[in-house]
Write an enzyme that holds these catalytic residues in place. Structure first.
Site: not given
Ligand SMILES: Cc1ncc(COP(=O)(O)O)c(C=O)c1O
Length: 394
Positions: A192
């Site tokens: 990210k």
């Molecule tokens: C649109 C979206 N929402 C939620 C997430 C979940 O993030 P995390 O890996 O920090 O839980 C991601 C992860 O890639 C994502 O792309």
């Protein structure tokens, strides 16, 4: 007739994504490890203060993923068994999985064909007496049409929880995402724009939601339980609710603090790469470049092109194979959730139920875009895309 280009192939594979971490992150982690305090503590508090200062939100609460943040946010607004939450099929599985975890139903609503963000005009048709919330996803880092979404939500008495996993820093009409809906959820996953390896943040203006999220993110234990092993703390605590184990560690926060400090520099580099891609691809009939709306800014977490398949002799998958042969790592965001076996079988969805999401899925490719990329890396991506296009033009 297509003109023949000299095909340029890199020696080393260019990964699709990579973090930019340096000495400050190393120093922060070393300091944290040497201190002997590895779990949630003062570094997390410092990170939360820095984050709320950066976004300009009243409350920022660090957690160990955006998935955790979304789960806690939905729990805090009271989503439970039998409720419905409207979201986009053009997202990562976590967005909808947390709705299922609460025994509620994710109700998909199609995205716009160009921005791939939730289409506000389609939402209203999905609202039923069981609808509790709208969960827009700021796809790729471009803000959704928040005025329209907030207007529907207000008129129909719904809450708005934003999935801002891609959206730091993203502005909507000048305001940073994180201050718009009821609760906003960010991701600090390794790829990210700002990373802690694994991590997330919850932003809200609402004191009640902040209090509930703070309680539930660490076992539902009373407020100062995190410091129960310190001289300043007490062994005694109360369990007020069956909470989750979603706290961020100080080790992760020590990476996040310098990352956040450089967020604007990282973003400037991502913007520059996006500009170079635009310049190289915008005039090509075979490639549709991402469009940025006037009222929205773009965090450029992803740079998603859409192929015009009528102008090419190969499909998206073959196009990707050619890029990989040219040693360029790419990806697809996303395989729409309604065509995955779980959602397809559980709710009986057909691919064409969300024609914009499904149509885009067949054409999209995410190109590498990250602060660590060199100018040569960017040129290699451009050359590979143009070579592949020219070699396969109809
Ligand atoms: C649109 C979206 N929402 C939620 C997430 C979940 O993030 P995390 O890996 O920090 O839980 C991601 C992860 O890639 C994502 O792309």
């Amino acid at each position: 007739m297509s003109t023949q280009r000299a095909v340029r192939v890199r020696e080393k594979f260019l990964p699709f994504a990579a973090p930019l971490v340096g000495q400050e992150e190393l120093d922060g982690v070393m300091e944290c490890v040497r201190s002997g305090w590895l779990t949630t503590g003062l570094k997390v508090q410092e990170f939360e203060r820095a984050f709320s200062g950066y976004i300009g939100c009243r409350h920022a609460l660090a957690v160990n993923s955006c998935t955790a943040a979304l789960h806690l946010a939905l729990e805090a607004i009271g989503v439970g068994e039998g409720d419905e939450v409207i979201t986009s099929p053009m997202t990562f599985t976590a967005t909808a999985a947390v709705i299922e975890h609460l025994k509620a139903r994710p109700v998909f609503s199609d995205c716009e064909p160009d921005s791939l963000n939730l289409d506000p005009r389609a939402i209203e048709r999905r609202i039923t007496p069981r609808t509790k919330a709208i969960l827009p996803v700021h796809f790729a880092g471009q803000a959704c049409d928040m005025n329209a979404i907030l207007e529907v939500a207000k008129r129909r008495g719904l809450k708005v929880i934003e999935d801002a996993a891609h959206a730091i820093p993203t502005r909507y009409q000048g305001r940073l995402v994180g201050t718009l809906g009821d609760i906003t959820c960010f991701s600090f996953y390794a790829t990210k724009n700002v990373t802690t390896g694994e991590g997330g943040m919850i932003a809200t203006e609402d004191d009640g939601y902040a209090e509930r999220v703070r309680l539930m993110h660490l076992h539902g234990m009373s407020r100062d339980a995190w410091k129960r092993y310190t001289e300043a703390g007490s062994w005694s605590y109360e369990v007020l609710a069956p909470g989750f184990k979603y706290n961020l560690s100080d080790v992760a926060a020590a990476i996040g603090i310098p990352q956040l400090k450089h967020c604007d520099d990282f973003h400037a580099r991502r913007r520059e790469i996006a500009r170079k891609y635009h310049e190289a691809f915008a005039g090509r009939a075979e490639i549709q470049v991402p469009q940025v709306r006037d009222e929205a800014s773009h965090a450029w977490h992803l740079y998603v092109i859409q192929l015009d398949l009528d102008a090419l002799r190969i499909d998206r998958d073959a196009f990707i194979r050619e890029l990989v042969q040219r040693k360029i790592g790419v990806s697809v965001h996303f395989i729409p959730l309604h065509i995955h076996p779980y959602y397809r079988d559980r709710y009986g969805y057909a691919p064409a139920d969300f024609p914009n999401a499904f149509g885009a899925f067949q054409r999209i490719i995410s190109l590498p875009i990250y602060a660590k990329m060199t100018d040569d890396d960017v040129e290699d991506v451009i050359a590979a895309v143009l070579d592949t296009t020219e070699a396969n033009r109809r």
